[in-house]
Design a protein around this motif. Structure first.
Motif, short mmCIF file in Angstrom:
data_model
loop_
_atom_site.label_atom_id
_atom_site.label_comp_id
_atom_site.label_asym_id
_atom_site.label_seq_id
_atom_site.Cartn_x
_atom_site.Cartn_y
_atom_site.Cartn_z
N PRO A 285 0.83 -1.21 0.00
CA PRO A 285 0.00 0.00 0.00
C PRO A 285 0.86 1.26 0.00
CG PRO A 285 -0.83 -1.60 1.58
CD PRO A 285 0.48 -2.13 1.09
N GLU A 286 0.41 2.27 -0.72
CA GLU A 286 1.18 3.50 -0.88
C GLU A 286 1.54 4.13 0.47
OE1 GLU A 286 2.48 4.89 -3.57
OE2 GLU A 286 1.76 3.23 -4.80
N LYS A 287 0.63 4.07 1.42
CA LYS A 287 0.85 4.73 2.71
C LYS A 287 1.96 4.08 3.54
CE LYS A 287 -3.73 6.80 3.27
NZ LYS A 287 -4.93 6.92 4.13
N VAL A 288 2.24 2.82 3.27
CA VAL A 288 3.28 2.14 4.05
C VAL A 288 4.57 1.94 3.25
CG1 VAL A 288 1.59 0.96 5.49
CG2 VAL A 288 2.46 -0.18 3.45
N LYS A 289 4.55 2.30 1.98
CA LYS A 289 5.74 2.11 1.14
C LYS A 289 7.00 2.75 1.72
CE LYS A 289 4.55 1.07 -3.66
NZ LYS A 289 4.51 1.58 -5.04
N PRO A 290 6.92 4.01 2.18
CA PRO A 290 8.15 4.62 2.72
C PRO A 290 8.73 3.84 3.90
CG PRO A 290 6.47 6.29 2.35
CD PRO A 290 5.80 4.96 2.18
N PHE A 291 7.86 3.29 4.73
CA PHE A 291 8.31 2.59 5.93
C PHE A 291 8.84 1.19 5.61
CE2 PHE A 291 4.88 5.54 6.91
CZ PHE A 291 5.53 6.40 7.79
N LEU A 292 8.43 0.67 4.46
CA LEU A 292 8.93 -0.64 4.03
C LEU A 292 10.10 -0.52 3.06
CD1 LEU A 292 5.60 -2.62 3.38
CD2 LEU A 292 7.16 -2.85 5.32
N LEU B 25 9.42 9.63 2.16
CA LEU B 25 8.12 10.15 2.61
C LEU B 25 7.43 11.00 1.55
CD1 LEU B 25 8.79 11.11 6.34
CD2 LEU B 25 7.54 9.14 5.46
N GLU B 26 8.19 11.46 0.57
CA GLU B 26 7.60 12.25 -0.50
C GLU B 26 6.49 11.47 -1.20
OE1 GLU B 26 8.96 14.86 -4.43
OE2 GLU B 26 10.44 13.74 -3.26
#
Length: 206
Positions: A58-65, A128-129
């Protein structure tokens, strides 16, 4: 013929080293190290499995993964984990360089740990962008060091508070300051590698 990247080979090699640590723990009857090595093996297996099972997170968790999906960052993590586990119990020996036989060995772990933590935090912040939070390179570096020191100081405080519960942990204030120094040197090295070598990723431009 299946091509294996250098970083994937490092991750797999790290898992093998940790597995040797697991066998050593079983032979020596060290339940703490059995638990430690099992957790390490499972953790290092995630970057080998998750990207195949979850191709598009999911796009919202991509930065954290993002660090997990970057084999270069995970290779650095693998080296840190393999070295740390081996210091706690040198494979097929009774030597515990981390807690007993050479207490200065934790300097190695703190340097590699500082390097790894800095890289992971910096990579997350730089990605995060993708969810609408745009940070300049300077902001990424600044916020990475803030998070880094919160985590480092938090770890040292937690370790100090656990001394009464864990008999083999007893460190002086001087030792704590040395740990933070090694953490910092590792973080600075990570910053240098990212800035000059753009490895394992680049921070972009201001």
């Amino acid at each position: 013929m299946v091509y294996i990247t250098r970083e994937r080979a490092i991750i797999k090699g790290s898992i093998f080293v940790v597995f040797l640590g697991f066998l050593t723990a079983v032979i020596n009857g060290r339940s703490d190290h059995i638990y430690r090595t099992i957790v390490a093996i499972l953790g290092l297996s995630i970057p080998l499995v998750l990207p195949k099972k979850l191709l598009n997170p999911p796009e919202k968790v991509k930065p954290f993964l993002s660090p997990v999906y970057d084999e270069r960052t995970m290779a650095v993590l693998g080296i840190f984990i393999a070295v740390h586990v081996s210091l706690v119990n040198v494979p097929f020996t009774h030597y515990d360089l981390f807690h007993r036989d050479w207490r200065n060995a934790d300097m190695i772990s703190h340097f590699l740990g500082g390097l790894t933590v800095w890289l992971i935090v910096a990579q997350i912040l730089s990605e995060l962008e993708g969810i609408g939070i745009k940070l300049s390179k300077r902001q990424v570096v600044l916020y990475t060091f803030i998070v880094f020191y919160v985590l480092s100081l938090g770890w040292e405080v937690a370790e100090k508070l656990s001394e009464s519960e864990i008999s083999f942990i007893h460190e002086s204030l001087t030792n704590k300051l040395r740990d933070l120094l090694m953490d910092t040197l590792g973080a600075l090295f990570g910053w240098w590698v990212v800035e000059k070598r753009r490895y394992p990723f680049g921070l972009g431009r201001d």
